[in-house]
Design a protein around this motif. Structure first.
Motif, PDB file in Angstrom:
ATOM      1  N   UNK A 146      -9.868  25.687  32.588  1.00 24.44           N
ATOM      2  CA  UNK A 146      -9.063  27.001  31.062  1.00 24.44           C
ATOM      3  C   UNK A 146      -8.181  28.020  32.138  1.00 24.44           C
ATOM      4  N   UNK A 147      -6.876  28.413  32.009  1.00 27.23           N
ATOM      5  CA  UNK A 147      -6.171  29.421  32.653  1.00 27.23           C
ATOM      6  C   UNK A 147      -4.782  29.800  30.674  1.00 27.23           C
ATOM      7  N   UNK A 148      -4.783  31.279  30.595  1.00 28.10           N
ATOM      8  CA  UNK A 148      -3.717  31.502  29.565  1.00 28.10           C
ATOM      9  C   UNK A 148      -2.808  32.010  30.516  1.00 28.10           C
ATOM     10  N   UNK A 149      -1.208  32.544  29.854  1.00 28.08           N
ATOM     11  CA  UNK A 149      -0.429  33.257  30.648  1.00 28.08           C
ATOM     12  C   UNK A 149       0.402  33.693  30.166  1.00 28.08           C
ATOM     13  N   UNK A 150       1.550  34.803  30.125  1.00 27.43           N
ATOM     14  CA  UNK A 150       1.892  35.332  29.199  1.00 27.43           C
ATOM     15  C   UNK A 150       3.532  35.081  30.523  1.00 27.43           C
ATOM     16  N   UNK A 151       4.043  34.417  29.169  1.00 30.12           N
ATOM     17  CA  UNK A 151       5.894  34.581  30.325  1.00 30.12           C
ATOM     18  C   UNK A 151       6.698  35.483  29.678  1.00 30.12           C
ATOM     19  N   UNK A 152       8.389  36.026  30.481  1.00 26.59           N
ATOM     20  CA  UNK A 152       8.724  36.927  29.975  1.00 26.59           C
ATOM     21  C   UNK A 152       9.558  36.774  30.757  1.00 26.59           C
ATOM     22  N   UNK A 153      11.020  36.964  29.808  1.00 22.79           N
ATOM     23  CA  UNK A 153      11.893  36.870  30.497  1.00 22.79           C
ATOM     24  C   UNK A 153      13.591  36.913  29.576  1.00 22.79           C
ATOM     25  N   UNK A 154      14.505  36.336  30.562  1.00 18.86           N
ATOM     26  CA  UNK A 154      16.300  36.364  29.978  1.00 18.86           C
ATOM     27  C   UNK A 154      16.946  35.231  30.701  1.00 18.86           C
ATOM     28  N   UNK A 155      17.224  34.797  29.783  1.00 19.92           N
ATOM     29  CA  UNK A 155      18.321  33.472  30.443  1.00 19.92           C
ATOM     30  C   UNK A 155      19.661  33.866  29.794  1.00 19.92           C
ATOM     31  N   UNK A 156      20.433  34.050  30.704  1.00 26.82           N
ATOM     32  CA  UNK A 156      22.100  34.068  30.358  1.00 26.82           C
ATOM     33  C   UNK A 156      22.515  35.652  29.148  1.00 26.82           C
ATOM     34  N   UNK A 157      22.588  34.884  28.277  1.00 28.64           N
ATOM     35  CA  UNK A 157      23.010  36.130  26.691  1.00 28.64           C
ATOM     36  C   UNK A 157      21.893  35.527  25.142  1.00 28.64           C
ATOM     37  N   UNK A 158      20.748  34.730  26.470  1.00 26.41           N
ATOM     38  CA  UNK A 158      19.713  35.203  25.010  1.00 26.41           C
ATOM     39  C   UNK A 158      18.924  35.512  25.383  1.00 26.41           C
ATOM     40  N   UNK A 159      18.277  36.695  23.421  1.00 21.79           N
ATOM     41  CA  UNK A 159      17.801  37.387  23.281  1.00 21.79           C
ATOM     42  C   UNK A 159      16.739  37.325  24.496  1.00 21.79           C
ATOM     43  N   UNK A 160      16.100  38.437  25.207  1.00 21.99           N
ATOM     44  CA  UNK A 160      14.901  38.429  25.875  1.00 21.99           C
ATOM     45  C   UNK A 160      13.676  38.127  24.987  1.00 21.99           C
ATOM     46  N   UNK A 161      12.166  37.738  25.828  1.00 20.71           N
ATOM     47  CA  UNK A 161      11.573  37.201  24.805  1.00 20.71           C
ATOM     48  C   UNK A 161      10.270  37.669  25.506  1.00 20.71           C
ATOM     49  N   UNK A 162       9.021  37.144  25.115  1.00 18.62           N
ATOM     50  CA  UNK A 162       7.950  37.029  25.909  1.00 18.62           C
ATOM     51  C   UNK A 162       7.098  35.947  24.991  1.00 18.62           C
ATOM     52  N   UNK A 163       6.002  35.476  25.841  1.00 16.41           N
ATOM     53  CA  UNK A 163       4.908  34.434  24.737  1.00 16.41           C
ATOM     54  C   UNK A 163       3.990  34.306  25.754  1.00 16.41           C
ATOM     55  N   UNK A 164       3.239  34.111  24.139  1.00 18.94           N
ATOM     56  CA  UNK A 164       1.624  33.656  25.240  1.00 18.94           C
ATOM     57  C   UNK A 164       1.550  32.157  25.261  1.00 18.94           C
ATOM     58  N   UNK A 165       0.856  31.665  26.213  1.00 20.10           N
ATOM     59  CA  UNK A 165       0.882  30.390  26.766  1.00 20.10           C
ATOM     60  C   UNK A 165      -0.743  30.073  26.653  1.00 20.10           C
ATOM     61  N   UNK A 166      -1.421  29.376  25.729  1.00 18.59           N
ATOM     62  CA  UNK A 166      -2.258  29.058  25.526  1.00 18.59           C
ATOM     63  C   UNK A 166      -2.827  28.167  26.807  1.00 18.59           C
ATOM     64  N   UNK A 167      -4.252  27.411  27.132  1.00 22.15           N
ATOM     65  CA  UNK A 167      -4.789  26.392  27.652  1.00 22.15           C
ATOM     66  C   UNK A 167      -4.270  25.190  27.268  1.00 22.15           C
ATOM     67  N   UNK A 168      -4.751  25.412  25.663  1.00 22.01           N
ATOM     68  CA  UNK A 168      -3.240  23.964  25.108  1.00 22.01           C
ATOM     69  C   UNK A 168      -2.387  23.591  25.651  1.00 22.01           C
ATOM     70  N   UNK A 169      -1.973  24.347  26.039  1.00 16.79           N
ATOM     71  CA  UNK A 169      -0.379  23.978  26.696  1.00 16.79           C
ATOM     72  C   UNK A 169       0.969  24.989  25.955  1.00 16.79           C
ATOM     73  N   UNK A 170       0.396  24.860  24.383  1.00 13.38           N
ATOM     74  CA  UNK A 170       1.202  25.795  22.932  1.00 13.38           C
ATOM     75  C   UNK A 170       1.547  27.310  23.411  1.00 13.38           C
ATOM     76  N   UNK A 171       2.526  27.896  22.251  1.00 11.93           N
ATOM     77  CA  UNK A 171       2.762  29.285  23.070  1.00 11.93           C
ATOM     78  C   UNK A 171       3.221  29.733  21.081  1.00 11.93           C
ATOM     79  N   UNK A 172       3.133  31.252  21.642  1.00 12.64           N
ATOM     80  CA  UNK A 172       3.412  32.045  20.493  1.00 12.64           C
ATOM     81  C   UNK A 172       4.126  33.259  20.933  1.00 12.64           C
ATOM     82  N   UNK A 173       4.485  33.909  20.258  1.00 11.33           N
ATOM     83  CA  UNK A 173       6.050  34.906  20.732  1.00 11.33           C
ATOM     84  C   UNK A 173       5.300  36.312  19.904  1.00 11.33           C
ATOM     85  N   UNK A 174       5.305  36.948  20.175  1.00 15.89           N
ATOM     86  CA  UNK A 174       4.840  38.433  19.806  1.00 15.89           C
ATOM     87  C   UNK A 174       5.566  39.181  17.859  1.00 15.89           C
TER      88      UNK A 174
END
Length: 263
Positions: free
Chosen positions: A111-139
């Motif tokens: 198992x591995x867990x990830x935190x993704x952050x970033x921004x695409x174009x004019x979309x609001x920037x955000x951060x996500x925790x990606x669980x080993x099961x593949x689902x994710x949440x934001x703060x």
């Protein structure tokens, strides 16, 4: 083990990660757990990881191969940051299943867990925790940060300091002190410490710095934090009259000793 932090303020995404992968008595090894990709002016991504190193490497290799080969879905053509989190979650799950099917030793955990952050174009920037099961949440807005790995030692400071109005410098210092607190309590977390700060809406890579254990500022920050903590503790209000329980303890100890003499 490891410890990684992502902080989201009104104008910054600040990431911090340690680099220790092994802390045995005879061998200490390190490996960067922070990864960056982007197209200046168009999109920027930050990824930190905690967990199985083989899975992390497989995920990163797949992400980079998909971009190089212009796969139907890759970081250069996905339209939304949440969809990028879904994409990385699927890759992670596939890598874990592959490693588990290799018949690894008993007790092996892919198992591995990830935190993704970033921004695409004019979309609001955000951060996500990606669980080993593949689902994710934001703060949530009330606690604008995410942690993975050994989170318990460094969380109290972040709870008290970090808000959406925290400045970049304070966010970086808070992340470093949180990391220092974790390192003092858990030897599996250690330097070098990587810090990345992304200016929201800039769509540029941002600022990056790595701190070794011997870095003068790192040592100054760590020693100052320890001194100020002790100073604050010693200045706490004195306890009111506090009854001593020593007589009772003495009585119990004597009673126990007396009983043992009659065995």
């Amino acid at each position: 083990m490891t410890y990684c932090i992502a902080i989201k303020t009104n104008n910054r995404l600040v990431f911090a990660s340690d680099s220790r992968t092994n802390a045995g008595p005879d061998h200490v090894s390190t490996y960067s757990k922070m990864f960056k990709w982007g197209v200046p002016g168009e999109r920027q991504f930050l990824l930190v990881s905690a967990g199985n190193l083989a899975t992390t490497q497989a995920v990163v290799e797949t992400i980079e191969r998909d971009m190089k080969e212009s796969a139907a879905e890759n970081l250069l053509n996905i339209k939304y940051i949440s969809a990028v989190a879904d994409y990385i979650g699927r890759i992670s799950l596939e890598a874990q299943n592959k490693n588990n099917n290799l018949g690894m030793m008993a007790g092996f955990n892919a198992e591995s867990t990830f935190i993704l952050g970033g921004q695409i174009g004019t979309e609001p920037a955000n951060i996500f925790m990606i669980y080993p099961q593949g689902n994710h949440i934001t703060c949530p807005e009330t606690t604008p940060f995410l942690q993975i790995g050994e989170i318990k030692y460094g969380k109290p400071l972040l709870d008290r300091v970090i808000t959406d109005k925290t400045t970049e410098r304070d966010a970086v210092r808070a992340a470093m002190v949180s990391m220092d607190s974790t390192m003092r309590s858990n030897s599996t977390v250690g330097p070098p410490i990587e810090i990345q700060s992304y200016h929201i809406n800039s769509l540029q890579p941002g600022k990056y710095k790595i701190f070794s254990a011997n870095d003068p500022y790192w040592q100054l920050l760590s020693s100052n934090w320890a001194e100020k903590l002790l100073e604050a503790f010693l200045k706490l209000p004195e306890l009111p009259d506090f009854p001593s329980d020593e007589p009772e303890l003495t009585s119990v100890a004597t009673s126990t000793q007396t009983q043992s003499n009659f065995k």
